[in-house]
Write an enzyme that holds these catalytic residues in place. Structure first.
Site, PDB file in Angstrom:
ATOM      1  N   TYR A  68       0.836  -1.210   0.000  1.00  0.00           N
ATOM      2  CA  TYR A  68       0.000   0.000   0.000  1.00  0.00           C
ATOM      3  C   TYR A  68       0.871   1.260   0.000  1.00  0.00           C
ATOM      4  O   TYR A  68       0.521   2.261  -0.626  1.00  0.00           O
ATOM      5  CB  TYR A  68      -0.980  -0.031   1.177  1.00  0.00           C
ATOM      6  CG  TYR A  68      -2.199  -0.871   0.868  1.00  0.00           C
ATOM      7  CD1 TYR A  68      -2.249  -2.222   1.188  1.00  0.00           C
ATOM      8  CD2 TYR A  68      -3.267  -0.327   0.149  1.00  0.00           C
ATOM      9  CE1 TYR A  68      -3.331  -3.005   0.842  1.00  0.00           C
ATOM     10  CE2 TYR A  68      -4.374  -1.105  -0.199  1.00  0.00           C
ATOM     11  CZ  TYR A  68      -4.394  -2.444   0.140  1.00  0.00           C
ATOM     12  OH  TYR A  68      -5.471  -3.218  -0.215  1.00  0.00           O
ATOM     13  N   HIS A 121     -15.030   2.150  -1.571  1.00  0.00           N
ATOM     14  CA  HIS A 121     -13.979   1.237  -1.098  1.00  0.00           C
ATOM     15  C   HIS A 121     -12.939   1.942  -0.247  1.00  0.00           C
ATOM     16  O   HIS A 121     -11.838   1.436  -0.055  1.00  0.00           O
ATOM     17  CB  HIS A 121     -13.321   0.537  -2.305  1.00  0.00           C
ATOM     18  CG  HIS A 121     -14.258  -0.393  -3.000  1.00  0.00           C
ATOM     19  ND1 HIS A 121     -14.033  -0.852  -4.278  1.00  0.00           N
ATOM     20  CD2 HIS A 121     -15.444  -0.923  -2.615  1.00  0.00           C
ATOM     21  CE1 HIS A 121     -15.031  -1.648  -4.635  1.00  0.00           C
ATOM     22  NE2 HIS A 121     -15.912  -1.701  -3.649  1.00  0.00           N
ATOM     23  N   CYS A 143      -4.989   4.554  21.316  1.00  0.00           N
ATOM     24  CA  CYS A 143      -3.726   4.239  20.645  1.00  0.00           C
ATOM     25  C   CYS A 143      -3.056   5.494  20.088  1.00  0.00           C
ATOM     26  O   CYS A 143      -3.717   6.401  19.603  1.00  0.00           O
ATOM     27  CB  CYS A 143      -3.989   3.273  19.492  1.00  0.00           C
ATOM     28  SG  CYS A 143      -4.573   1.691  20.108  1.00  0.00           S
ATOM     29  N   CYS A 156       0.981   0.964  17.786  1.00  0.00           N
ATOM     30  CA  CYS A 156       0.793   1.788  18.983  1.00  0.00           C
ATOM     31  C   CYS A 156       1.882   1.431  20.002  1.00  0.00           C
ATOM     32  O   CYS A 156       2.093   0.244  20.300  1.00  0.00           O
ATOM     33  CB  CYS A 156      -0.599   1.510  19.571  1.00  0.00           C
ATOM     34  SG  CYS A 156      -0.839   2.267  21.186  1.00  0.00           S
ATOM     35  N   THR A 197     -15.035   0.275 -15.383  1.00  0.00           N
ATOM     36  CA  THR A 197     -15.104  -0.786 -14.383  1.00  0.00           C
ATOM     37  C   THR A 197     -15.462  -2.106 -15.044  1.00  0.00           C
ATOM     38  O   THR A 197     -16.276  -2.158 -15.961  1.00  0.00           O
ATOM     39  CB  THR A 197     -16.112  -0.462 -13.259  1.00  0.00           C
ATOM     40  OG1 THR A 197     -16.137  -1.544 -12.326  1.00  0.00           O
ATOM     41  CG2 THR A 197     -17.509  -0.209 -13.798  1.00  0.00           C
ATOM     42  N   SER A 198     -14.824  -3.168 -14.572  1.00  0.00           N
ATOM     43  CA  SER A 198     -15.097  -4.492 -15.149  1.00  0.00           C
ATOM     44  C   SER A 198     -16.403  -5.054 -14.590  1.00  0.00           C
ATOM     45  O   SER A 198     -16.930  -6.046 -15.087  1.00  0.00           O
ATOM     46  CB  SER A 198     -13.946  -5.457 -14.826  1.00  0.00           C
ATOM     47  OG  SER A 198     -13.828  -5.584 -13.419  1.00  0.00           O
ATOM     48  N   ASN A 222     -16.128   2.313 -21.691  1.00  0.00           N
ATOM     49  CA  ASN A 222     -15.063   1.371 -21.368  1.00  0.00           C
ATOM     50  C   ASN A 222     -14.262   1.097 -22.633  1.00  0.00           C
ATOM     51  O   ASN A 222     -14.801   1.102 -23.729  1.00  0.00           O
ATOM     52  CB  ASN A 222     -15.689   0.063 -20.822  1.00  0.00           C
ATOM     53  CG  ASN A 222     -14.696  -0.765 -20.032  1.00  0.00           C
ATOM     54  OD1 ASN A 222     -13.551  -0.937 -20.457  1.00  0.00           O
ATOM     55  ND2 ASN A 222     -15.109  -1.260 -18.867  1.00  0.00           N
TER      56      ASN A 222
HETATM   57  N1  APR Z   1     -10.897   4.157 -20.167  1.00  0.00           N
HETATM   58  C1  APR Z   1     -12.023   3.447 -19.847  1.00  0.00           C
HETATM   59  N2  APR Z   1     -11.990   2.184 -19.337  1.00  0.00           N
HETATM   60  C2  APR Z   1     -10.774   1.631 -19.157  1.00  0.00           C
HETATM   61  C3  APR Z   1      -9.565   2.302 -19.461  1.00  0.00           C
HETATM   62  C4  APR Z   1      -9.669   3.622 -19.984  1.00  0.00           C
HETATM   63  N3  APR Z   1      -8.566   4.320 -20.326  1.00  0.00           N
HETATM   64  N4  APR Z   1      -8.512   1.474 -19.148  1.00  0.00           N
HETATM   65  C5  APR Z   1      -9.058   0.336 -18.657  1.00  0.00           C
HETATM   66  N5  APR Z   1     -10.411   0.414 -18.671  1.00  0.00           N
HETATM   67  C6  APR Z   1     -11.391  -0.568 -18.182  1.00  0.00           C
HETATM   68  C7  APR Z   1     -11.008  -2.023 -18.373  1.00  0.00           C
HETATM   69  O1  APR Z   1     -11.468  -2.470 -19.642  1.00  0.00           O
HETATM   70  C8  APR Z   1     -11.786  -2.695 -17.226  1.00  0.00           C
HETATM   71  O2  APR Z   1     -13.101  -3.022 -17.636  1.00  0.00           O
HETATM   72  O3  APR Z   1     -11.445  -0.383 -16.784  1.00  0.00           O
HETATM   73  C9  APR Z   1     -11.857  -1.604 -16.167  1.00  0.00           C
HETATM   74  C10 APR Z   1     -10.959  -1.871 -14.970  1.00  0.00           C
HETATM   75  O4  APR Z   1     -11.449  -3.015 -14.330  1.00  0.00           O
HETATM   76  P1  APR Z   1     -10.764  -3.506 -12.977  1.00  0.00           P
HETATM   77  O5  APR Z   1      -9.278  -3.463 -13.134  1.00  0.00           O
HETATM   78  O6  APR Z   1     -11.451  -4.791 -12.601  1.00  0.00           O
HETATM   79  O7  APR Z   1     -11.123  -2.363 -11.899  1.00  0.00           O
HETATM   80  P2  APR Z   1     -12.495  -2.169 -11.139  1.00  0.00           P
HETATM   81  O8  APR Z   1     -13.661  -2.616 -11.987  1.00  0.00           O
HETATM   82  O9  APR Z   1     -12.502  -0.771 -10.652  1.00  0.00           O
HETATM   83  O10 APR Z   1     -12.334  -3.174  -9.874  1.00  0.00           O
HETATM   84  C11 APR Z   1     -13.343  -3.072  -8.881  1.00  0.00           C
HETATM   85  O11 APR Z   1     -12.076  -4.614  -7.505  1.00  0.00           O
HETATM   86  O12 APR Z   1      -9.909  -5.076  -6.911  1.00  0.00           O
HETATM   87  C12 APR Z   1     -11.110  -4.576  -6.435  1.00  0.00           C
HETATM   88  O13 APR Z   1     -11.551  -2.979  -4.791  1.00  0.00           O
HETATM   89  C13 APR Z   1     -10.931  -3.150  -6.027  1.00  0.00           C
HETATM   90  O14 APR Z   1     -12.259  -1.186  -6.553  1.00  0.00           O
HETATM   91  C14 APR Z   1     -11.678  -2.368  -7.103  1.00  0.00           C
HETATM   92  C15 APR Z   1     -12.741  -3.344  -7.528  1.00  0.00           C
END
Ligand code: APR
Length: 250
Positions: A68, A121, A143, A156, A197-198, A222
């Site tokens: 981290y 998150h 602490c 602590c 987001t995936s 995306n």
């Molecule tokens: N523009 C738009 N989308 C993009 C880009 C970009 N430049 N680059 C990547 N992506 C897309 C990818 O295609 C994918 O679908 O962003 C998405 C990223 O997916 P993840 O890496 O799975 O991230 P996320 O969906 O935010 O993960 C959710 O999982 O690991 C945990 O807590 C963590 O908040 C996170 C959560």
């Protein structure tokens, strides 16, 4: 995409209440690696179970703390991108009309000037105590953090309690208040932009299903197919830094 982006822009202009639901892809063009992107994904180099869980932290506190610390240093070096700025600008021009719900812990929406960001998150730059202070209530003042050293979390000096990143680890509950407000925003919005987001992590991903079920228009932005494409009326294939200024720009 040209026609779709123009149509999505018309939807944005017509919407009274908008939600931007963002994931790691929102910050990719700032140089922050995503989690599941095959080539650079953070999880490609580390396994989530090894690092982003309470058990992992209790078993290997130094390794998790250092990971981290590396992510904090990495994010501290980058800047918000045009996508973050387009969202913040829209909020400035239309106060109260757009709510940001993010899965990201990098704080880049906030640094771009977005207000009232619901960070589901947590926040990479905040810490909290791993356990309640065992000495609390016995006259101790609670602490007090010792200095951070590489390879080990601050502890602590009185009771040995460790500081941990104030982020939500796998298997942990999301911050109740932020989640409740995000659920309200999802249920009430006319339009949800689902950006970068995936859609693989719940309960966050459930907010998109809730918005759709409540009658909202859902637009996915995306650069690749995602699990949320099937929930959307429109999928815009492209990067958030390029598309968001077009969708949200003045
Ligand atoms: N523009 C738009 N989308 C993009 C880009 C970009 N430049 N680059 C990547 N992506 C897309 C990818 O295609 C994918 O679908 O962003 C998405 C990223 O997916 P993840 O890496 O799975 O991230 P996320 O969906 O935010 O993960 C959710 O999982 O690991 C945990 O807590 C963590 O908040 C996170 C959560």
């Amino acid at each position: 995409t040209e026609i779709d982006a123009a149509e999505a822009r018309a939807w944005v202009r017509a919407a009274q209440r908008l939600v931007v639901f963002s994931g790691a892809g929102m910050s990719a063009e700032s140089g922050v690696p995503t989690f599941r992107g095959a080539q650079t994904g953070l999880w490609a180099r580390f396994r989530p179970e090894e690092l982003a869980t309470e058990d992992a932290f209790r078993a290997h506190p130094g390794r998790v703390w250092d990971w981290y610390s590396e992510r904090r240093a990495q994010v501290a070096r980058v800047e918000p991108n045009a996508g973050h700025r387009a969202v913040a600008e829209f909020q400035r021009r239309h106060p109260g009309r757009l709510t940001v719900v993010t899965q990201n812990v990098d704080g880049l929406h906030q640094r771009a000037g977005s207000t009232d960001v619901l960070a589901l998150h947590g926040n990479l730059f905040e810490n909290r105590w791993l356990d309640p202070c065992p000495l609390a209530g016995r006259g101790a003042s609670g602490c007090a953090a010792a200095r951070a050293e590489p390879g080990r979390p601050p502890r602590c000096a009185q009771c040995g309690n460790a500081l941990r990143p104030a982020v939500v680890w796998f298997g942990e509950m999301l911050p109740e208040h932020a989640l409740a407000r995000a659920e309200q925003a999802a249920a009430a919005c006319d339009l949800m932009l689902v950006v970068g987001t995936s859609g693989q992590v719940w309960p966050a991903a459930g907010l998109v299903h809730a918005a759709r079920a409540a009658g909202a228009q859902v637009v996915v932005v995306n650069s690749a197919p995602s699990e949320l494409d099937s929930v959307a009326q429109m999928v815009l294939c492209g990067t958030s830094a390029r598309l968001l200024p077009r969708l949200l720009g003045a």
